[in-house]
Design a protein around this motif. Structure first.
Motif, PDB file in Angstrom:
ATOM      1  N   UNK A   1       1.001  -1.057   0.099  1.00 22.72           N
ATOM      2  CA  UNK A   1       0.379   0.257  -0.343  1.00 22.72           C
ATOM      3  C   UNK A   1       0.821   1.534  -0.303  1.00 22.72           C
ATOM      4  N   UNK A   2       1.624   1.304  -1.210  1.00 19.39           N
ATOM      5  CA  UNK A   2       2.190   2.667  -1.110  1.00 19.39           C
ATOM      6  C   UNK A   2       2.967   2.665  -2.823  1.00 19.39           C
ATOM      7  N   UNK A   3       2.607   4.024  -2.701  1.00 18.79           N
ATOM      8  CA  UNK A   3       2.822   4.808  -3.913  1.00 18.79           C
ATOM      9  C   UNK A   3       3.812   5.639  -4.661  1.00 18.79           C
ATOM     10  N   UNK A   4       5.133   5.153  -5.505  1.00 12.77           N
ATOM     11  CA  UNK A   4       6.381   5.320  -5.648  1.00 12.77           C
ATOM     12  C   UNK A   4       5.547   6.263  -6.960  1.00 12.77           C
ATOM     13  N   UNK A   5       6.178   7.740  -7.207  1.00 13.15           N
ATOM     14  CA  UNK A   5       5.308   8.217  -8.055  1.00 13.15           C
ATOM     15  C   UNK A   5       5.857   8.089  -8.951  1.00 13.15           C
TER      16      UNK A   5
ATOM     17  N   UNK B   1      11.011   7.594  -6.466  1.00 11.77           N
ATOM     18  CA  UNK B   1      10.174   9.044  -5.766  1.00 11.77           C
ATOM     19  C   UNK B   1       8.971   8.772  -5.793  1.00 11.77           C
ATOM     20  N   UNK B   2       8.587   9.649  -5.074  1.00  8.26           N
ATOM     21  CA  UNK B   2       8.033   8.992  -3.848  1.00  8.26           C
ATOM     22  C   UNK B   2       7.886   8.878  -2.503  1.00  8.26           C
ATOM     23  N   UNK B   3       8.939   7.600  -2.048  1.00 12.37           N
ATOM     24  CA  UNK B   3       8.950   6.967  -0.945  1.00 12.37           C
ATOM     25  C   UNK B   3      10.358   7.302  -0.236  1.00 12.37           C
ATOM     26  N   UNK B   4      10.642   6.143   0.743  1.00  6.48           N
ATOM     27  CA  UNK B   4      11.505   6.655   1.425  1.00  6.48           C
ATOM     28  C   UNK B   4      13.239   5.497   1.061  1.00  6.48           C
TER      29      UNK B   4
END
Length: 143
Positions: free
Chosen positions: A72-76, A106-109
């Motif tokens: 349930x993560x959304x990298x861009x 991108x969009x995640x750590x």
């Protein structure tokens, strides 16, 4: 028993990697092949290592997206670079492959990027097919 989802069919002709062609049965792939200049060949056309790198990179992006959805993560933005290296063991007079897979997201750590690359390596069909057969290094970079 697993269900057959898709079978790709390709043919290589003539001298294979040394001036031949590779084509798929549906005509979507039709490429000239050449030994790379780095190996003393003419270059100017693709080679099996490039085709393998493109296939694995493409499949691996899909695997990353699958793992990201499960977490349930959304990298861009995602990119996978696959580096396939041909090694020559001069003692055994054999060739072998190794691989490096580099995920940029991108969009995640950074920790999440590393989890995604590790998870994708567990589910990607190319990773499964090569597991235990070739050396594979994984790298993840969050941008």
């Amino acid at each position: 028993m697993s269900e057959v989802t898709y079978t790709a069919v390709a043919t290589s002709t003539a001298e294979g990697r040394n001036g031949g062609r590779a084509s798929s049965d549906d005509g979507a792939l039709d490429v000239a092949l050449a030994v790379p200049k780095e190996l003393g060949g003419a270059g100017g056309a693709t080679n099996p290592e490039q085709l393998f790198a493109a296939g694995w990179a493409s499949c691996f992006v899909g695997a990353v997206r699958r793992v990201a959805a499960e977490k349930k993560v959304r990298p861009t933005d995602l990119a996978v670079v696959a580096e396939i290296t041909l090694h020559h063991d001069t003692v055994a007079s054999e060739f072998k492959l190794s691989a490096v897979l580099r995920l940029t997201a991108s969009g995640i750590d950074q920790a999440t990027a590393e989890q995604l690359v590790d998870g994708a390596h567990q589910v990607c069909p190319y990773s499964k097919a090569t597991r235990g057969n070739i050396e594979v290094a994984l790298h993840a970079t969050a941008v």
